[in-house]
Design a protein around this motif. Structure first.
Motif, PDB file in Angstrom:
ATOM      1  N   PHE A 174       0.868  -1.180   0.000  1.00  0.00           N
ATOM      2  CA  PHE A 174       0.000   0.000   0.000  1.00  0.00           C
ATOM      3  C   PHE A 174       0.902   1.226   0.000  1.00  0.00           C
ATOM      4  N   PHE A 175       0.435   2.314  -0.628  1.00  0.00           N
ATOM      5  CA  PHE A 175       1.274   3.506  -0.657  1.00  0.00           C
ATOM      6  C   PHE A 175       0.412   4.758  -0.754  1.00  0.00           C
ATOM      7  N   THR A 176       1.016   5.878  -0.417  1.00  0.00           N
ATOM      8  CA  THR A 176       0.388   7.188  -0.526  1.00  0.00           C
ATOM      9  C   THR A 176       1.493   8.227  -0.539  1.00  0.00           C
ATOM     10  N   THR A 177       1.144   9.506  -0.567  1.00  0.00           N
ATOM     11  CA  THR A 177       2.175  10.540  -0.515  1.00  0.00           C
ATOM     12  C   THR A 177       2.650  10.728   0.923  1.00  0.00           C
ATOM     13  N   ALA A 178       3.863  11.202   1.066  1.00  0.00           N
ATOM     14  CA  ALA A 178       4.397  11.475   2.397  1.00  0.00           C
ATOM     15  C   ALA A 178       3.541  12.521   3.104  1.00  0.00           C
ATOM     16  N   GLU A 179       3.019  13.472   2.308  1.00  0.00           N
ATOM     17  CA  GLU A 179       2.167  14.517   2.867  1.00  0.00           C
ATOM     18  C   GLU A 179       0.870  13.940   3.436  1.00  0.00           C
ATOM     19  N   PHE A 180       0.215  13.034   2.669  1.00  0.00           N
ATOM     20  CA  PHE A 180      -1.037  12.431   3.130  1.00  0.00           C
ATOM     21  C   PHE A 180      -0.784  11.528   4.342  1.00  0.00           C
ATOM     22  N   ALA A 181       0.342  10.815   4.312  1.00  0.00           N
ATOM     23  CA  ALA A 181       0.672   9.932   5.433  1.00  0.00           C
ATOM     24  C   ALA A 181       0.862  10.730   6.723  1.00  0.00           C
ATOM     25  N   LYS A 182       1.531  11.876   6.622  1.00  0.00           N
ATOM     26  CA  LYS A 182       1.765  12.709   7.807  1.00  0.00           C
ATOM     27  C   LYS A 182       0.457  13.286   8.324  1.00  0.00           C
ATOM     28  N   ALA A 183      -0.397  13.777   7.415  1.00  0.00           N
ATOM     29  CA  ALA A 183      -1.657  14.402   7.819  1.00  0.00           C
ATOM     30  C   ALA A 183      -2.613  13.396   8.457  1.00  0.00           C
ATOM     31  N   ASN A 184      -2.533  12.120   8.041  1.00  0.00           N
ATOM     32  CA  ASN A 184      -3.461  11.103   8.540  1.00  0.00           C
ATOM     33  C   ASN A 184      -2.794  10.120   9.498  1.00  0.00           C
ATOM     34  N   LYS A 185      -1.579  10.451   9.925  1.00  0.00           N
ATOM     35  CA  LYS A 185      -0.855   9.646  10.913  1.00  0.00           C
ATOM     36  C   LYS A 185      -0.728   8.177  10.486  1.00  0.00           C
ATOM     37  N   ILE A 186      -0.307   8.001   9.240  1.00  0.00           N
ATOM     38  CA  ILE A 186      -0.079   6.656   8.707  1.00  0.00           C
ATOM     39  C   ILE A 186       1.369   6.268   8.981  1.00  0.00           C
ATOM     40  N   GLU A 187       1.542   5.205   9.729  1.00  0.00           N
ATOM     41  CA  GLU A 187       2.889   4.720  10.047  1.00  0.00           C
ATOM     42  C   GLU A 187       3.247   3.563   9.115  1.00  0.00           C
ATOM     43  N   GLU A 188       4.379   2.903   9.393  1.00  0.00           N
ATOM     44  CA  GLU A 188       4.827   1.805   8.527  1.00  0.00           C
ATOM     45  C   GLU A 188       3.824   0.661   8.497  1.00  0.00           C
ATOM     46  N   THR A 189       3.144   0.434   9.621  1.00  0.00           N
ATOM     47  CA  THR A 189       2.090  -0.586   9.701  1.00  0.00           C
ATOM     48  C   THR A 189       0.880   0.021  10.406  1.00  0.00           C
ATOM     49  N   ILE A 190      -0.317  -0.176   9.812  1.00  0.00           N
ATOM     50  CA  ILE A 190      -1.528   0.351  10.421  1.00  0.00           C
ATOM     51  C   ILE A 190      -2.548  -0.784  10.572  1.00  0.00           C
ATOM     52  N   SER A 191      -3.552  -0.585  11.402  1.00  0.00           N
ATOM     53  CA  SER A 191      -4.590  -1.597  11.601  1.00  0.00           C
ATOM     54  C   SER A 191      -5.588  -1.561  10.451  1.00  0.00           C
ATOM     55  N   LEU A 253       6.425   9.537  -2.473  1.00  0.00           N
ATOM     56  CA  LEU A 253       5.582   8.441  -2.006  1.00  0.00           C
ATOM     57  C   LEU A 253       6.214   7.657  -0.862  1.00  0.00           C
ATOM     58  N   VAL A 254       5.362   7.082  -0.028  1.00  0.00           N
ATOM     59  CA  VAL A 254       5.804   6.174   1.037  1.00  0.00           C
ATOM     60  C   VAL A 254       4.903   4.945   1.022  1.00  0.00           C
ATOM     61  N   GLY A 255       5.483   3.799   1.368  1.00  0.00           N
ATOM     62  CA  GLY A 255       4.712   2.571   1.438  1.00  0.00           C
ATOM     63  C   GLY A 255       4.375   2.229   2.877  1.00  0.00           C
ATOM     64  N   PHE A 256       3.327   1.418   3.053  1.00  0.00           N
ATOM     65  CA  PHE A 256       2.970   0.968   4.396  1.00  0.00           C
ATOM     66  C   PHE A 256       2.244  -0.368   4.296  1.00  0.00           C
ATOM     67  N   GLU A 257       2.090  -1.051   5.435  1.00  0.00           N
ATOM     68  CA  GLU A 257       1.406  -2.331   5.473  1.00  0.00           C
ATOM     69  C   GLU A 257       0.150  -2.234   6.330  1.00  0.00           C
ATOM     70  N   VAL A 258      -0.762  -3.184   6.096  1.00  0.00           N
ATOM     71  CA  VAL A 258      -1.970  -3.304   6.907  1.00  0.00           C
ATOM     72  C   VAL A 258      -1.841  -4.585   7.725  1.00  0.00           C
ATOM     73  N   GLU A 259      -2.043  -4.487   9.033  1.00  0.00           N
ATOM     74  CA  GLU A 259      -1.861  -5.638   9.923  1.00  0.00           C
ATOM     75  C   GLU A 259      -2.659  -6.855   9.451  1.00  0.00           C
ATOM     76  N   GLY A 260      -1.978  -7.994   9.392  1.00  0.00           N
ATOM     77  CA  GLY A 260      -2.646  -9.237   9.032  1.00  0.00           C
ATOM     78  C   GLY A 260      -2.910  -9.427   7.552  1.00  0.00           C
ATOM     79  N   HIS A 261      -2.408  -8.518   6.737  1.00  0.00           N
ATOM     80  CA  HIS A 261      -2.681  -8.601   5.294  1.00  0.00           C
ATOM     81  C   HIS A 261      -1.390  -8.362   4.514  1.00  0.00           C
ATOM     82  N   LYS A 262      -0.526  -9.368   4.499  1.00  0.00           N
ATOM     83  CA  LYS A 262       0.740  -9.272   3.786  1.00  0.00           C
ATOM     84  C   LYS A 262       0.523  -9.631   2.315  1.00  0.00           C
ATOM     85  N   PRO A 263       0.719  -8.698   1.404  1.00  0.00           N
ATOM     86  CA  PRO A 263       0.464  -8.986  -0.018  1.00  0.00           C
ATOM     87  C   PRO A 263       1.546  -9.868  -0.636  1.00  0.00           C
TER      88      PRO A 263
END
Length: 291
Positions: A174-191, A253-263
């Motif tokens: 999963f990925f988004t912009t660094a700006e969107f990640a910062k504004a929405n508090k998206i870390e390397e792994t999210i629930s 861009l930055v990438g991140f993972e969703v817990e329990g869902h390894k692609p």
């Protein structure tokens, strides 16, 4: 062991069948009247049937000839087409390699190989189309394209006769912009719960892996549209991060993972028909892709 019928006998058969005339058939084949008659006699002898009945104004095909004609016409056309393709490539004259990509990523992957191949063979042309996996399989089956590049293996179509090779595997995330990640508090792994609060952008062909997490909020057909929307901080997406970074830049861009869902990795495959011989130019390009 069965007798092997001389191909020229069948060419004579086609000429007589299509012109209904020994004289016209001799002109088409560049042989004498007697040679045409002798070839017909020999072919009928080998097959054990009467192929034509001589009439005052031509040759009347028998029912055996009628049933034989479509098969022989198709076979000769295939042989002539194959010979033409070989001559075309050997002479380095115009030839077209037809490829269908089922994802924009496949087209992106092809770019350096096409440039490399045309540098070596500048008169060889390429015709690249984007189509769904279902359409691509159908086009390949009827010989309307030479190759299909896809991240969806064509084994899902067991009734079609395909061969395929794996070209390369690419990590997905999963990925988004660094700006969107910062504004929405998206870390390397999210629930998953956190992910469900985010606007999700996806291709129409996105797999069940993603849909089982969340149905997309915005669905598009083109990878370029996804990248443009993500670049505007419209939400998060999923795919091959390196492709998006190639377009927008490493720092965007930055990438991140969703817990329990390894692609799983995306494996790009190249498929071609097991029933239709590849033209020499296409075989050479396929060799380049394998290498």
């Amino acid at each position: 062991m069965a007798n092997k019928t001389n191909l020229n006998l069948y060419r004579t058969f086609l000429a007589v069948y299509e012109t209904r005339s020994v004289r016209k058939a001799s002109e088409l084949t560049g042989t004498t009247h007697s040679a045409v008659s002798q070839n017909l006699k020999e072919l009928g002898k080998q097959l054990g049937v009467a192929l034509f009945t001589p009439l005052p104004r031509g040759m009347e095909p028998s029912s055996y000839a009628d049933s034989l004609y479509p098969t022989i016409r198709s076979a000769i056309d295939t042989i002539d087409g194959g010979e033409k393709n070989v001559r075309t490539f050997n002479e380095n004259t115009d030839s077209v390699i037809k490829i269908i990509c089922t994802t924009n990523f496949a087209g992106y992957y092809l770019t350096p190989y096409i440039a490399m191949f045309r540098d070596r063979y500048p008169n060889i042309k390429f015709d690249i189309l984007n189509k769904s996996i279902d359409d691509a399989a159908e086009w390949l089956e009827r010989g309307a394209t030479h190759l299909v590049l896809s991240v969806v293996p064509l084994e899902k179509f067991p009734n079609f006769g395909f061969k395929q090779i794996e070209l390369q595997s690419f990590p997905q995330t999963f990925f988004t912009t660094a700006e969107f990640a910062k504004a929405n508090k998206i870390e390397e792994t999210i629930s998953k719960e956190k992910f469900n609060t985010l606007p999700f952008l996806a291709l129409r062909t996105v797999g069940y892996f993603v849909k089982n997490i969340k149905e997309p909020d915005i669905v598009v057909d083109m990878q370029e549209n996804i990248i443009q929307l993500v670049a505007k901080s419209a939400g998060v997406s999923f795919g091959i991060l390196s492709v998006a970074k190639e377009t927008l830049g490493e720092d965007i861009l930055v990438g991140f993972e969703v817990e329990g869902h390894k692609p799983k990795d995306a494996t790009l495959v190249c498929a071609y028909s097991a029933k239709i011989a590849l033209p020499k130019a296409v075989s050479a390009f396929l060799t380049l892709l394998k290498a």
